[in-house]
Write an enzyme that holds these catalytic residues in place. Structure first.
Site, PDB file in Angstrom:
ATOM      1  N   ILE A   1      93.230  28.233  55.657  1.00 32.60           N
ATOM      2  CA  ILE A   1      92.432  29.354  56.188  1.00 32.60           C
ATOM      3  C   ILE A   1      92.984  29.726  57.552  1.00 32.60           C
ATOM      4  O   ILE A   1      92.995  28.891  58.466  1.00 32.60           O
ATOM      5  CB  ILE A   1      90.945  28.958  56.352  1.00 32.60           C
TER       6      ILE A   1
ATOM      7  N   ASN B   1      92.775  35.382  56.799  1.00 34.70           N
ATOM      8  CA  ASN B   1      91.531  35.870  57.402  1.00 34.70           C
ATOM      9  C   ASN B   1      91.692  36.242  58.876  1.00 34.70           C
ATOM     10  O   ASN B   1      91.023  37.155  59.356  1.00 34.70           O
ATOM     11  CB  ASN B   1      90.467  34.775  57.243  1.00 34.70           C
TER      12      ASN B   1
ATOM     13  N   TYR C   1      94.562  48.938  63.490  1.00 33.83           N
ATOM     14  CA  TYR C   1      93.784  48.111  62.549  1.00 33.83           C
ATOM     15  C   TYR C   1      93.860  48.691  61.128  1.00 33.83           C
ATOM     16  O   TYR C   1      94.138  47.968  60.163  1.00 33.83           O
ATOM     17  CB  TYR C   1      92.343  48.055  63.040  1.00 33.83           C
TER      18      TYR C   1
ATOM     19  N   LYS D   1      95.515  46.829  57.822  1.00 34.88           N
ATOM     20  CA  LYS D   1      94.738  46.479  56.625  1.00 34.88           C
ATOM     21  C   LYS D   1      95.251  47.234  55.394  1.00 34.88           C
ATOM     22  O   LYS D   1      95.265  46.691  54.294  1.00 34.88           O
ATOM     23  CB  LYS D   1      93.245  46.763  56.853  1.00 34.88           C
TER      24      LYS D   1
ATOM     25  N   THR E   1      79.661  38.859  63.669  1.00 32.65           N
ATOM     26  CA  THR E   1      80.646  37.927  64.235  1.00 32.65           C
ATOM     27  C   THR E   1      81.116  38.441  65.600  1.00 32.65           C
ATOM     28  O   THR E   1      80.866  39.598  65.953  1.00 32.65           O
ATOM     29  CB  THR E   1      81.886  37.831  63.315  1.00 32.65           C
TER      30      THR E   1
HETATM   31  N1  LIG Z   1      83.577  41.611  61.547  1.00 30.17           N
HETATM   32  C1  LIG Z   1      83.551  42.583  60.648  1.00 30.17           C
HETATM   33  O1  LIG Z   1      82.612  43.388  60.587  1.00 30.17           O
HETATM   34  C2  LIG Z   1      84.678  42.703  59.666  1.00 30.17           C
HETATM   35  C3  LIG Z   1      84.619  43.741  58.705  1.00 30.17           C
HETATM   36  C4  LIG Z   1      85.644  43.857  57.785  1.00 30.17           C
HETATM   37  C5  LIG Z   1      86.716  42.965  57.827  1.00 30.17           C
HETATM   38  N2  LIG Z   1      86.745  41.979  58.766  1.00 30.17           N
HETATM   39  C6  LIG Z   1      87.882  41.056  58.758  1.00 30.17           C
HETATM   40  O2  LIG Z   1      87.382  39.730  58.601  1.00 30.17           O
HETATM   41  C7  LIG Z   1      88.297  38.802  59.215  1.00 30.17           C
HETATM   42  C8  LIG Z   1      87.529  37.843  60.085  1.00 30.17           C
HETATM   43  O3  LIG Z   1      86.875  38.575  61.105  1.00 30.17           O
HETATM   44  P1  LIG Z   1      85.627  38.006  61.916  1.00 30.17           P
HETATM   45  O4  LIG Z   1      84.652  39.101  61.994  1.00 30.17           O
HETATM   46  O5  LIG Z   1      85.238  36.682  61.382  1.00 30.17           O
HETATM   47  O6  LIG Z   1      86.301  37.892  63.360  1.00 30.17           O
HETATM   48  P2  LIG Z   1      86.231  36.791  64.519  1.00 30.17           P
HETATM   49  O7  LIG Z   1      84.926  36.105  64.531  1.00 30.17           O
HETATM   50  O8  LIG Z   1      86.695  37.514  65.724  1.00 30.17           O
HETATM   51  O9  LIG Z   1      87.340  35.742  64.061  1.00 30.17           O
HETATM   52  C9  LIG Z   1      88.695  36.085  64.032  1.00 30.17           C
HETATM   53  C10 LIG Z   1      89.503  34.831  63.732  1.00 30.17           C
HETATM   54  O10 LIG Z   1      90.896  35.206  63.760  1.00 30.17           O
HETATM   55  C11 LIG Z   1      91.591  34.338  64.642  1.00 30.17           C
HETATM   56  N3  LIG Z   1      92.638  35.034  65.360  1.00 30.17           N
HETATM   57  C12 LIG Z   1      92.522  36.240  65.979  1.00 30.17           C
HETATM   58  N4  LIG Z   1      93.651  36.510  66.637  1.00 30.17           N
HETATM   59  C13 LIG Z   1      94.493  35.467  66.415  1.00 30.17           C
HETATM   60  C14 LIG Z   1      95.797  35.159  66.858  1.00 30.17           C
HETATM   61  N5  LIG Z   1      96.494  35.964  67.673  1.00 30.17           N
HETATM   62  N6  LIG Z   1      96.371  33.994  66.460  1.00 30.17           N
HETATM   63  C15 LIG Z   1      95.686  33.153  65.654  1.00 30.17           C
HETATM   64  N7  LIG Z   1      94.432  33.386  65.213  1.00 30.17           N
HETATM   65  C16 LIG Z   1      93.847  34.528  65.601  1.00 30.17           C
HETATM   66  C17 LIG Z   1      90.521  33.841  65.634  1.00 30.17           C
HETATM   67  O11 LIG Z   1      90.854  32.552  66.114  1.00 30.17           O
HETATM   68  P3  LIG Z   1      91.240  32.226  67.648  1.00 30.17           P
HETATM   69  O12 LIG Z   1      90.517  33.213  68.511  1.00 30.17           O
HETATM   70  O13 LIG Z   1      90.833  30.801  67.809  1.00 30.17           O
HETATM   71  O14 LIG Z   1      92.711  32.405  67.659  1.00 30.17           O
HETATM   72  C18 LIG Z   1      89.280  33.743  64.762  1.00 30.17           C
HETATM   73  O15 LIG Z   1      89.194  32.482  64.151  1.00 30.17           O
HETATM   74  C19 LIG Z   1      89.323  39.663  59.957  1.00 30.17           C
HETATM   75  O16 LIG Z   1      90.498  39.768  59.184  1.00 30.17           O
HETATM   76  C20 LIG Z   1      88.645  41.022  60.057  1.00 30.17           C
HETATM   77  O17 LIG Z   1      89.570  42.062  60.136  1.00 30.17           O
HETATM   78  C21 LIG Z   1      85.745  41.829  59.679  1.00 30.17           C
END
Ligand SMILES: NC(=O)c1ccc[n+]([C@@H]2O[C@H](COP(=O)([O-])OP(=O)(O)OC[C@H]3O[C@@H](n4cnc5c(N)ncnc54)[C@H](OP(=O)(O)O)[C@@H]3O)[C@@H](O)[C@H]2O)c1
Length: 248
Positions: A10, A85, A150, A154, A187
């Site tokens: 993951i 992810n 973004y 995607k 999140t």
């Molecule tokens: N939130 C929404 O409403 C939403 C909607 C549609 C799709 N998504 C997608 O769902 C996925 C998860 O999003 P989330 O909402 O759970 O976001 P989140 O809480 O901000 O988590 C993002 C994760 O990605 C990791 N990450 C980000 N930049 C990174 C980097 N440079 N290197 C390594 N790891 C990195 C972060 O880990 P570290 O900070 O520890 O590196 C964190 O574990 C993403 O792909 C997002 O595009 C989210």
């Protein structure tokens, strides 16, 4: 499923959806490799963590995954699942006002790394049953002002998945792909987005309203749905779906 039969990798396991999926996998006694910049404060015999910043372009994927060598060599995994992810919505802003380096860093995190990891997975595990989940978004289909990078990342990830599914038909490898839109999640990514200025993200108010009216999806619910899908023994070659669409 016994613990050493299924390995799940993951990315972005330290927060949000990835963290919720990590907890579900561990409860299910599945072995997990989590990759993110931050570690999760959790000692578990089925969890291995790698700390890396995906936005840095200085190292190769084999170097990044070097700490995994003992796990990959020691165990005979029947199924290996990669969940791409990790992602960032930054830089938010209209094209013409973006910092050039942040465009490259974001595309590297959101698109290049998932493709490189998928490439590595297919090369490294030619005999195993493979599953790749690409965490997608409505932004893969729909243009949003302020989300140029973004949306591009995607949409690219979605197309890469479709290509891989087509290639698997040709090569005959045992690969299934899931393009999963997790819903508008409660999140840190959404917290960050709500702080955007309207000039850089004109739709920001809509997302503030979704939060205010309690309409955000709990990451655990979305992760649970994804995990059910990934554990489906009859998973087709390519599934594209979004949270709630399958009646959960
Ligand atoms: N939130 C929404 O409403 C939403 C909607 C549609 C799709 N998504 C997608 O769902 C996925 C998860 O999003 P989330 O909402 O759970 O976001 P989140 O809480 O901000 O988590 C993002 C994760 O990605 C990791 N990450 C980000 N930049 C990174 C980097 N440079 N290197 C390594 N790891 C990195 C972060 O880990 P570290 O900070 O520890 O590196 C964190 O574990 C993403 O792909 C997002 O595009 C989210």
């Amino acid at each position: 499923m016994k613990s050493n039969e299924h390995l799940v990798i993951i990315t972005g396991h330290s927060s949000g959806l990835g963290r919720a999926l990590l907890d579900i996998c561990l409860q299910d006694k599945t072995y997990v490799v989590g990759i993110a910049r931050r570690r999760v404060e959790l000692q578990h015999p089925h969890l291995k963590q790698i700390q890396v910043d995906f936005s840095i372009m200085d190292y190769g994927i084999d170097q990044l995954l070097q700490p995994l060598a003992p796990i990959l060599d020691a165990a005979a995994w029947q199924t290996v699942t990669l969940v791409n992810n990790a992602g960032t919505v930054q830089p938010v802003g209209l094209v013409g006002q973006l910092d050039a380096r942040s465009i490259a860093a974001s595309l590297h995190t959101n698109l290049t790394i998932p493709l490189q990891l998928s490439n590595w997975l297919l090369r490294r595990f030619p005999q195993q049953k493979l599953r790749i989940a690409q965490i997608s978004s409505g932004a893969a289909h729909k243009p949003y002002a302020g989300w140029g990078v973004y949306c591009t990342s995607k949409a690219g990830l979605r197309m890469a998945s479709q290509v891989m599914a087509t290639e698997a038909e040709v090569s005959g490898c045992d690969l299934s792909l899931v393009i999963y839109e997790p819903g508008v999640l409660d999140t840190p990514m959404q917290d960050e987005l709500r702080k955007s200025r309207v000039e850089e993200f004109p739709q920001v108010e809509r997302f503030r309203q979704l939060h205010k009216s309690g309409q955000l999806v709990a990451p655990r619910d979305s992760a649970q749905e994804l995990w059910q899908l990934l554990c489906d023994k009859d998973l087709p070659r390519l599934v594209e779906t979004r949270y709630g669409a399958r009646g959960s």
